[in-house]
Design a protein around this motif. Sequence first.
Motif, PDB file in Angstrom:
ATOM      1  N   MET A 195       0.836  -1.198   0.000  1.00  0.00           N
ATOM      2  CA  MET A 195       0.000   0.000   0.000  1.00  0.00           C
ATOM      3  C   MET A 195       0.875   1.255   0.000  1.00  0.00           C
ATOM      4  SD  MET A 195      -2.865   0.994   2.824  1.00  0.00           S
ATOM      5  CE  MET A 195      -3.629   2.615   2.890  1.00  0.00           C
ATOM      6  N   VAL A 196       0.463   2.257  -0.765  1.00  0.00           N
ATOM      7  CA  VAL A 196       1.172   3.533  -0.767  1.00  0.00           C
ATOM      8  C   VAL A 196       0.866   4.265   0.538  1.00  0.00           C
ATOM      9  CG1 VAL A 196       1.289   5.817  -1.833  1.00  0.00           C
ATOM     10  CG2 VAL A 196       1.133   3.781  -3.276  1.00  0.00           C
ATOM     11  N   ILE A 197       1.914   4.787   1.187  1.00  0.00           N
ATOM     12  CA  ILE A 197       1.736   5.606   2.388  1.00  0.00           C
ATOM     13  C   ILE A 197       2.222   7.010   2.028  1.00  0.00           C
ATOM     14  CG2 ILE A 197       2.269   5.822   4.843  1.00  0.00           C
ATOM     15  CD1 ILE A 197       0.929   3.201   4.181  1.00  0.00           C
ATOM     16  N   PRO A 198       1.411   8.042   2.306  1.00  0.00           N
ATOM     17  CA  PRO A 198       1.835   9.393   1.937  1.00  0.00           C
ATOM     18  C   PRO A 198       3.229   9.694   2.487  1.00  0.00           C
ATOM     19  CG  PRO A 198      -0.413   9.430   2.719  1.00  0.00           C
ATOM     20  CD  PRO A 198       0.101   8.040   2.961  1.00  0.00           C
ATOM     21  N   ARG A 199       4.046  10.317   1.645  1.00  0.00           N
ATOM     22  CA  ARG A 199       5.425  10.598   2.015  1.00  0.00           C
ATOM     23  C   ARG A 199       5.504  11.496   3.252  1.00  0.00           C
ATOM     24  NH1 ARG A 199       9.943  11.267  -2.514  1.00  0.00           N
ATOM     25  NH2 ARG A 199       9.668   9.065  -2.887  1.00  0.00           N
ATOM     26  N   SER A 200       4.644  12.507   3.266  1.00  0.00           N
ATOM     27  CA  SER A 200       4.621  13.403   4.409  1.00  0.00           C
ATOM     28  C   SER A 200       4.026  12.662   5.603  1.00  0.00           C
ATOM     29  CB  SER A 200       3.779  14.624   4.065  1.00  0.00           C
ATOM     30  OG  SER A 200       3.469  15.332   5.238  1.00  0.00           O
ATOM     31  N   VAL A 201       4.785  12.606   6.721  1.00  0.00           N
ATOM     32  CA  VAL A 201       4.345  11.763   7.829  1.00  0.00           C
ATOM     33  C   VAL A 201       3.167  12.356   8.596  1.00  0.00           C
ATOM     34  CG1 VAL A 201       6.588  10.694   8.127  1.00  0.00           C
ATOM     35  CG2 VAL A 201       6.000  12.724   9.477  1.00  0.00           C
ATOM     36  N   ASP A 202       2.845  13.641   8.324  1.00  0.00           N
ATOM     37  CA  ASP A 202       1.671  14.166   9.028  1.00  0.00           C
ATOM     38  C   ASP A 202       0.385  13.988   8.225  1.00  0.00           C
ATOM     39  OD1 ASP A 202       2.356  16.058   7.219  1.00  0.00           O
ATOM     40  OD2 ASP A 202       2.943  17.585   8.698  1.00  0.00           O
ATOM     41  N   ARG A 203       0.471  13.276   7.086  1.00  0.00           N
ATOM     42  CA  ARG A 203      -0.736  12.927   6.347  1.00  0.00           C
ATOM     43  C   ARG A 203      -0.911  11.404   6.398  1.00  0.00           C
ATOM     44  NH1 ARG A 203      -1.961  17.458   3.265  1.00  0.00           N
ATOM     45  NH2 ARG A 203      -3.516  16.390   2.012  1.00  0.00           N
ATOM     46  N   VAL A 204      -2.136  10.961   6.214  1.00  0.00           N
ATOM     47  CA  VAL A 204      -2.380   9.516   6.167  1.00  0.00           C
ATOM     48  C   VAL A 204      -3.050   9.172   4.842  1.00  0.00           C
ATOM     49  CG1 VAL A 204      -2.537   9.257   8.677  1.00  0.00           C
ATOM     50  CG2 VAL A 204      -4.611   9.738   7.352  1.00  0.00           C
ATOM     51  N   GLY A 205      -2.993   7.895   4.469  1.00  0.00           N
ATOM     52  CA  GLY A 205      -3.543   7.462   3.193  1.00  0.00           C
ATOM     53  C   GLY A 205      -4.769   6.588   3.379  1.00  0.00           C
ATOM     54  N   TRP A 206      -5.734   6.788   2.497  1.00  0.00           N
ATOM     55  CA  TRP A 206      -6.919   5.912   2.463  1.00  0.00           C
ATOM     56  C   TRP A 206      -6.793   5.040   1.221  1.00  0.00           C
ATOM     57  CZ3 TRP A 206     -10.816   7.163  -1.429  1.00  0.00           C
ATOM     58  CH2 TRP A 206     -11.814   6.174  -1.520  1.00  0.00           C
ATOM     59  N   TYR A 207      -6.929   3.709   1.378  1.00  0.00           N
ATOM     60  CA  TYR A 207      -6.803   2.775   0.255  1.00  0.00           C
ATOM     61  C   TYR A 207      -8.000   2.931  -0.677  1.00  0.00           C
ATOM     62  CZ  TYR A 207      -5.652  -1.474  -2.293  1.00  0.00           C
ATOM     63  OH  TYR A 207      -5.333  -2.372  -3.277  1.00  0.00           O
ATOM     64  N   ARG A 208      -7.775   3.643  -1.783  1.00  0.00           N
ATOM     65  CA  ARG A 208      -8.891   4.099  -2.609  1.00  0.00           C
ATOM     66  C   ARG A 208      -9.547   2.989  -3.429  1.00  0.00           C
ATOM     67  NH1 ARG A 208      -6.607   5.352  -7.999  1.00  0.00           N
ATOM     68  NH2 ARG A 208      -4.353   5.238  -7.775  1.00  0.00           N
ATOM     69  N   TYR A 209      -8.931   1.819  -3.526  1.00  0.00           N
ATOM     70  CA  TYR A 209      -9.580   0.726  -4.256  1.00  0.00           C
ATOM     71  C   TYR A 209     -10.599  -0.003  -3.384  1.00  0.00           C
ATOM     72  CZ  TYR A 209      -5.756   1.539  -7.504  1.00  0.00           C
ATOM     73  OH  TYR A 209      -4.869   2.106  -8.361  1.00  0.00           O
ATOM     74  N   GLY A 210     -10.487   0.162  -2.090  1.00  0.00           N
ATOM     75  CA  GLY A 210     -11.460  -0.441  -1.177  1.00  0.00           C
ATOM     76  C   GLY A 210     -12.583   0.552  -0.914  1.00  0.00           C
ATOM     77  N   PRO A 211     -13.537   0.174  -0.062  1.00  0.00           N
ATOM     78  CA  PRO A 211     -14.666   1.070   0.210  1.00  0.00           C
ATOM     79  C   PRO A 211     -14.216   2.324   0.983  1.00  0.00           C
ATOM     80  CG  PRO A 211     -14.794  -0.913   1.554  1.00  0.00           C
ATOM     81  CD  PRO A 211     -13.653  -1.116   0.618  1.00  0.00           C
ATOM     82  N   PRO A 212     -14.861   3.471   0.730  1.00  0.00           N
ATOM     83  CA  PRO A 212     -14.577   4.662   1.528  1.00  0.00           C
ATOM     84  C   PRO A 212     -15.288   4.568   2.877  1.00  0.00           C
ATOM     85  CG  PRO A 212     -16.215   5.161  -0.145  1.00  0.00           C
ATOM     86  CD  PRO A 212     -15.834   3.724  -0.334  1.00  0.00           C
ATOM     87  N   PRO A 213     -14.798   5.321   3.872  1.00  0.00           N
ATOM     88  CA  PRO A 213     -15.515   5.351   5.150  1.00  0.00           C
ATOM     89  C   PRO A 213     -16.965   5.787   4.920  1.00  0.00           C
ATOM     90  CG  PRO A 213     -13.389   6.432   5.358  1.00  0.00           C
ATOM     91  CD  PRO A 213     -13.588   6.161   3.899  1.00  0.00           C
ATOM     92  N   GLY A 214     -17.880   5.161   5.628  1.00  0.00           N
ATOM     93  CA  GLY A 214     -19.286   5.488   5.440  1.00  0.00           C
ATOM     94  C   GLY A 214     -19.995   4.551   4.477  1.00  0.00           C
TER      95      GLY A 214
END
Lengths: 231, 271
Positions: free
Chosen positions: A108-127
Amino acid sequence: MRRWWMLVAACLVLAVAAPLGWWLTRPSSAEGVAVTSVGAPSPSASSPSAPASPSASSARPAVPQVTARPATPADGSRPTTNPVSISIPGIDVRAAVDPVGVEKDGSMVIPRSVDRVGWYRYGPPPGSDAGAAVVAGHVDSKAQGPGALFRLREVGVGDRVDVRLADGRTVRYEVVGKETLVKKRLPTERLFARDGAPRLVLITCGGPFVPELSSYRDNLVVVAEPVGGAA
Amino acid sequence: MRPLRVLAATGAVALGLGLAAAAPSSAAGTSDVSVLHGVPGLTVDVYANGDKLLTDFKPGTLTDPVKLPEGTYDLAVFPAGEGPDGTPAIKADDVAVPSGANITVVAHLSADGTPVLTPFVNDTSRIKPGETRLTVRHTAAAPAVDVRAGGTPVFEGLENPKEAKADIPAAKVSADVVLAGTDTVAIGPADLDLKEGTNTIVYAWGSAEDDNLDLAVQTISGLHSAPGGVPSGTGGLLEDGLPMPLVAVTVVALAGAAFAGRRAVLATRRG
């Protein structure tokens, strides 16, 4: 003379109490339910009742009625409900969320900037109605220091997690489980499952650091379930 | 997994992965079977083993997948309302449906314009994370074609009734169909949202001569796989063991105990 003996005793108590106290009060590495148990399909759900074959004397199977729909190419544009930020007030976590995919090696790609987080966009979004929405972030980096999820290991069962969506809605979750799992045996098929009960899965690093690999041995996984009444 | 062709007249065909050991009574497994109608200008009823499977089935429509028990089927296609006793427009006898396959039966025109039934086995194997599967099938009365995405040929020299497929990074593409080796657009362009973990099957159907070539699209989702891992820390700042200040306190306390102990022993001897 007695005074010296008492000092000996006091020093020994301190030598034992200091590490013991730390050990007793440190955040537990596992709490609540097993993270892979949330949203797992119930074993009885997989066997639909076999259709009784009423085709009396015919040796050929009976045929059910079928519905049809136009096979025209769909434009595929659907309103997006991507998450934009996440907060866990109990441990002062607050971070912007980027939609992410996979690296060339399949991780999984993790945002380079450590103060941001990544959401796995191929899976379902929250909600979503079903499946695991996976959000992951760096615990830290050599160059940038502690990351957004540095304190994730302090989270406890019952803690609130709010995810703000692009359309302005907020989906509220409550932590139900926390576990530290060895990276090499991370059950990704379960953690990233797109079916089963709706849930939020938070992942960062944990466990001992392996300097030779510039990496931690474990992943810290927290799973949370939606609670009613999205604000 | 090459498609098998069924001619309009008669003929036995083994569907999919070889001949199923057709013990008729053992309804052990099922296959997911969809039917696509790709014969222009003909609304039909479809019969399987004499039972009506589909009513008023229109060109350019696709059925939802239906679970057909493993076994042997006689398929017949009649103009709507005319079955099942007359002469079918298209038929295929003794079609063996194996267990556990995903099949699309396509009613379409052959390269020379004869209506035929062609069963295709759909590839439902797992797709790598981040990728999508694009399958194209030539089921039109037309010569060989190239299929292009964003103007670049992806599949070349595809002939009726063959298919070509590839796993590629998931993306939205603008696809068109050109006569093989040329820039003469026969169909499209059409915008396709090739979703991750999904097999998008694009059919070219219709007739070049009658100028009604078109695209039909079938999608099979749920073929995704999970990422291999979550690499999320390189700093080593996380304290897994006893923090340094506490280690210092412990060491000082032990040293203090040793020192005090010696003084205590000395004092005892003297005393």
